[in-house]
Design a protein around this motif. Sequence first.
Motif, PDB file in Angstrom:
ATOM      1  N   VAL A  28      86.095   2.745  -6.054  1.00 15.33           N
ATOM      2  CA  VAL A  28      86.244   2.803  -7.510  1.00 15.33           C
ATOM      3  C   VAL A  28      86.018   1.422  -8.111  1.00 15.33           C
ATOM      4  N   LYS A  29      86.477   0.394  -7.413  1.00 17.45           N
ATOM      5  CA  LYS A  29      86.339  -0.983  -7.887  1.00 17.45           C
ATOM      6  C   LYS A  29      85.570  -1.815  -6.848  1.00 17.45           C
ATOM      7  N   GLY A  92      86.842   6.900  -3.748  1.00 16.78           N
ATOM      8  CA  GLY A  92      88.132   6.435  -4.237  1.00 16.78           C
ATOM      9  C   GLY A  92      89.057   5.914  -3.156  1.00 16.78           C
ATOM     10  N   ASP A  94      89.481   3.053  -1.990  1.00 16.02           N
ATOM     11  CA  ASP A  94      90.125   1.786  -2.339  1.00 16.02           C
ATOM     12  C   ASP A  94      91.341   1.996  -3.241  1.00 16.02           C
ATOM     13  N   GLU A  95      91.216   2.910  -4.197  1.00 21.28           N
ATOM     14  CA  GLU A  95      92.347   3.199  -5.076  1.00 21.28           C
ATOM     15  C   GLU A  95      93.467   3.896  -4.309  1.00 21.28           C
ATOM     16  N   ARG A  98      95.306   1.081  -2.646  1.00 26.10           N
ATOM     17  CA  ARG A  98      96.096   0.342  -3.636  1.00 26.10           C
ATOM     18  C   ARG A  98      97.353   1.122  -4.026  1.00 26.10           C
ATOM     19  N   TYR A  99      97.194   2.410  -4.262  1.00 31.19           N
ATOM     20  CA  TYR A  99      98.334   3.248  -4.632  1.00 31.19           C
ATOM     21  C   TYR A  99      99.379   3.274  -3.520  1.00 31.19           C
TER      22      TYR A  99
END
Length: 120
Positions: A28-29, A92, A94-95, A98-99
């Motif tokens: 996502v990033k 997603g 990576d998210e 992170r979550y």
Amino acid sequence: MKLSLLHATWGRQELCLKVKERWINLAVKPNEIEHIFAVDANDPDSMEAVKDTCHIVVAEPKGCFRAYNQAFAASSGDVIVPIEDDLFPQYGWDENIRYAMESCWDKPAVLAVGAGEDYL
């Protein structure tokens, strides 16, 4: 939160570049992802393939753990993610990391990812 992908590879010069591209494209990033190839000195074809990327050369190859350790030493991410040529993330990933890391950010932690319904 910057993520460092540590990518140990050997003898898969074409595949390793495709795998790197897939991990970055499914993030996502992607601008918050650092990717580092770790290539053994006795693998000249892979060294040639990754020469224009961020990479380290493992001078005394003795398995993937030495490669990961040297890539780790060169990394600058907040979270370290070891990958190989046969690991394929979902969009997603990576998210999701992170979550999962939010609840334990103030202390050292290891995030384990399994198969089945647990995807990166």
